[in-house]
Enzyme design. Structure first.
Site, mmCIF file in Angstrom:
data_model
loop_
_atom_site.group_PDB
_atom_site.id
_atom_site.type_symbol
_atom_site.label_atom_id
_atom_site.label_comp_id
_atom_site.label_asym_id
_atom_site.label_seq_id
_atom_site.Cartn_x
_atom_site.Cartn_y
_atom_site.Cartn_z
ATOM 1 N N SER A 255 0.841 -1.193 0.000
ATOM 2 C CA SER A 255 0.000 0.000 0.000
ATOM 3 C C SER A 255 0.869 1.234 0.000
ATOM 4 O O SER A 255 2.073 1.165 0.191
ATOM 5 C CB SER A 255 -0.867 0.008 1.253
ATOM 6 O OG SER A 255 -0.031 0.228 2.365
ATOM 7 N N LYS A 256 0.215 2.357 -0.201
ATOM 8 C CA LYS A 256 0.940 3.619 -0.175
ATOM 9 C C LYS A 256 1.622 3.788 1.174
ATOM 10 O O LYS A 256 2.679 4.365 1.286
ATOM 11 C CB LYS A 256 -0.039 4.773 -0.373
ATOM 12 C CG LYS A 256 -0.401 4.995 -1.820
ATOM 13 C CD LYS A 256 -1.334 6.178 -1.942
ATOM 14 C CE LYS A 256 -2.292 5.910 -3.072
ATOM 15 N NZ LYS A 256 -3.430 6.777 -3.116
ATOM 16 N N ARG A 257 0.948 3.260 2.206
ATOM 17 C CA ARG A 257 1.492 3.414 3.555
ATOM 18 C C ARG A 257 2.864 2.767 3.702
ATOM 19 O O ARG A 257 3.685 3.219 4.469
ATOM 20 C CB ARG A 257 0.517 2.866 4.595
ATOM 21 C CG ARG A 257 -0.137 3.971 5.390
ATOM 22 C CD ARG A 257 -1.227 3.415 6.278
ATOM 23 N NE ARG A 257 -2.263 2.769 5.482
ATOM 24 C CZ ARG A 257 -2.744 1.550 5.720
ATOM 25 N NH1 ARG A 257 -2.280 0.856 6.716
ATOM 26 N NH2 ARG A 257 -3.689 1.046 4.959
ATOM 27 N N GLY A 259 5.108 3.017 1.853
ATOM 28 C CA GLY A 259 6.066 4.059 1.487
ATOM 29 C C GLY A 259 6.862 3.810 0.225
ATOM 30 O O GLY A 259 7.537 4.699 -0.273
#
Ligand code: GLU
Length: 490
Positions: A255-257, A259
């Site tokens: 996910s974008k989380r 990074g």
């Protein structure tokens, strides 16, 4: 056999994530491996999800990754337009939807929001899905025409029977059969006249002669509905390749989380495009041997889509870093220096020969931002403890080091040639005269001029960069430090 034609068909909804780039890359490789065409099609029929600037990111990413499309909005190949909102203007989707209505494979639906909201919902894969109850399928032809004539808003739905099963074939998953009762009568044309992604995709893949479709396996559950559309039209469906999920190190969906999910983020973190592309190629595909480093041309040569695996691929940033380091080692020095220079300039304000420092770090870093940690001592010697002079293998202690440095100082003061070679010669002569091991001398000298246990170059390479004045200043400071240490331990 017909010419292989693949397409990357992104919806311009944001950044290009690793998963998107992998689909694009595999589509590109399948086409190029077979001498076919790779096409770019922009799927922008979902106007609500459209993000300004997202199309530019797609062009930029494909371009910098080297995935040149043979056809696309900016390159007509006779199958255009290549943007769905443009394609729509010719009425193509409506025309095909009406054909399905005539065949009884689709129907007009006039249900308003209130009625739809009152219908039962089911939880499918964690999402709430409404199963339409075919209410409007029972309308007579006359009733439908009357509603259309009086301008009642409508959608067109796919008509999926409640009985029987639908089977489709995926290259990785084999034949998959689904009960028709589980399939919703999905909307093909929305009330705003736009086709849904699901419908436009099928019409376009067929009318643009697409032979292979690569997409994430989140589309697997829709595939039977697509298959029914192909069958209803009497079209041959393309080869489907639904790619396994990419997970992070904790086996969670990338996910974008985490990074590091978007291509642009990775580049901004200092990764090389070639390494990222190489790494992504291996996220689900492997060659026959254990080889891991491939240029794009080599990938084209080797890529056999039958070797794509269906087990989840783990995005391992440590592995990507390693791979990036391999690319840096193999990189032509001039190019390396050009790319490394901003990082060197950021860490070094003094007038040192940056090219020499670049040569020292080239084989030691994995990504450019690693440079900072390797060169910090050039600016100033960090705080360190004199215990660093003690090295078991080199047989050195702070005392032996003090002796060596004191003896060397006048010799080095008297020398003007501070080239690496000349300095090395001087120290080697001292080693020979003293009858000791190399490390017995090199270790204290390097510690004195760097204050670090690990440096990108040896003692004399560092001194060459520092120059005579700074080298001597550091040696004197080290002697003073060792003397002070000795006094305090008395
Ligand atoms: N427009 C879809 C997306 O961006 C493409 C899926 C497909 O390749 O069919 O996810």
């Amino acid at each position: 056999m017909s010419k292989v034609r693949t397409r990357y068909a992104p919806s311009p909804t944001g950044k290009m994530h690793v998963g998107n780039l992998r689909s694009a890359l595999y589509e590109f490789l399948i086409a190029k491996h077979a001498g076919g065409d790779f096409m770019l099609r922009i799927e922008d029929t979902d106007q609500e999800r459209f993000v300004e600037g997202a199309t530019d990111i797609i062009y930029r990413t494909l371009d910098s990754a080297g995935l040149k499309h043979d056809e696309g909005p900016d390159k007509d190949g006779g199958f255009g337009p290549y943007i769905q909102s443009e394609r729509m203007k010719s009425g193509i989707y409506m025309e095909y939807a009406k054909k399905l209505v005539e065949r009884g494979e689709a129907y007009y639906c006039f249900c308003d929001k209130e009625r739809l909201d009152s219908l039962k919902t089911e939880i499918v894969e964690g999402k709430e899905i409404m199963m339409y109850d075919k209410h409007c399928l029972s309308l007579s032809k006359e009733e439908v025409e009357a509603k259309l004539a009086s301008g009642v808003p409508f959608v067109i739905r796919q008509n999926i029977p409640n009985e029987g099963t639908t089977t489709f074939h995926d290259e990785l998953y084999g034949d998959i059969s689904v009960e028709n009762a589980e399939l919703d009568d999905m909307v093909l044309i929305k009330s705003d006249g736009y086709p849904t992604y699901n419908f436009a995709n099928v019409v376009d893949d067929h009318t643009m002669n697409i032979t292979h479709v690569v997409r994430g396996n989140e589309y697997l559950s829709s595939a039977p509905k697509y298959q029914r559309l192909y069958d209803a039209f009497g079209w041959e469906s393309p080869v489907y390749i639904h790619l396994p999920l990419i997970t992070d190190e904790n086996h969670k969906k990338l996910s974008k989380r985490s990074g590091h999910a978007s291509f642009e983020d990775l580049i901004a973190q200092g990764f090389l495009t070639e390494a990222v592309v190489n790494y992504i190629a291996l996220l689900g595909w492997s060659p026959e041997d254990n080889r891991e480093i491939f240029t794009l041309d080599e990938l084209i040569e080797e890529f056999d889509y039958h070797r794509i695996s269906k087990s989840p691929a783990v995005f391992d940033i440590v592995k990507l870093k390693w791979m990036n380091g391999e690319y840096l080692k193999a990189m032509d020095f001039d190019k390396f220096y050009e790319m490394a220079r901003p990082y060197l300039q950021e860490g070094i304000t003094k007038d040192y020969n940056l090219e020499k420092i670049a040569a020292m770090v080239k084989t030691r870093i994995e990504i450019f931002p690693d440079i900072a940690d390797h060169i910090d001592f050039f600016e100033r010697v960090p705080e360190y403890d004199i215990s660093m002079y003690a090295h078991k293998k080199m047989k050195t202690t702070p005392e032996t080091s003090l002796e060596v440095l004191r003896e060397l100082l006048p010799i080095l003061e008297g020398q003007d040639d501070y080239s690496n070679d000349a300095l090395y010669e001087t120290l080697s002569k001292y080693v020979t005269d003293k009858g000791c091991k190399n490390g017995y001398v090199m270790w204290p000298v390097r510690t004195a001029v760097s204050g670090k246990q690990m440096t990108p170059g040896g003692a004399t390479e560092i001194m060459e960069v520092l120059g005579k004045e700074e080298s001597l200043a550091r040696l004197r400071a080290a002697i003073a430090k060792l003397e002070a240490g000795q006094e305090s331990s008395l």
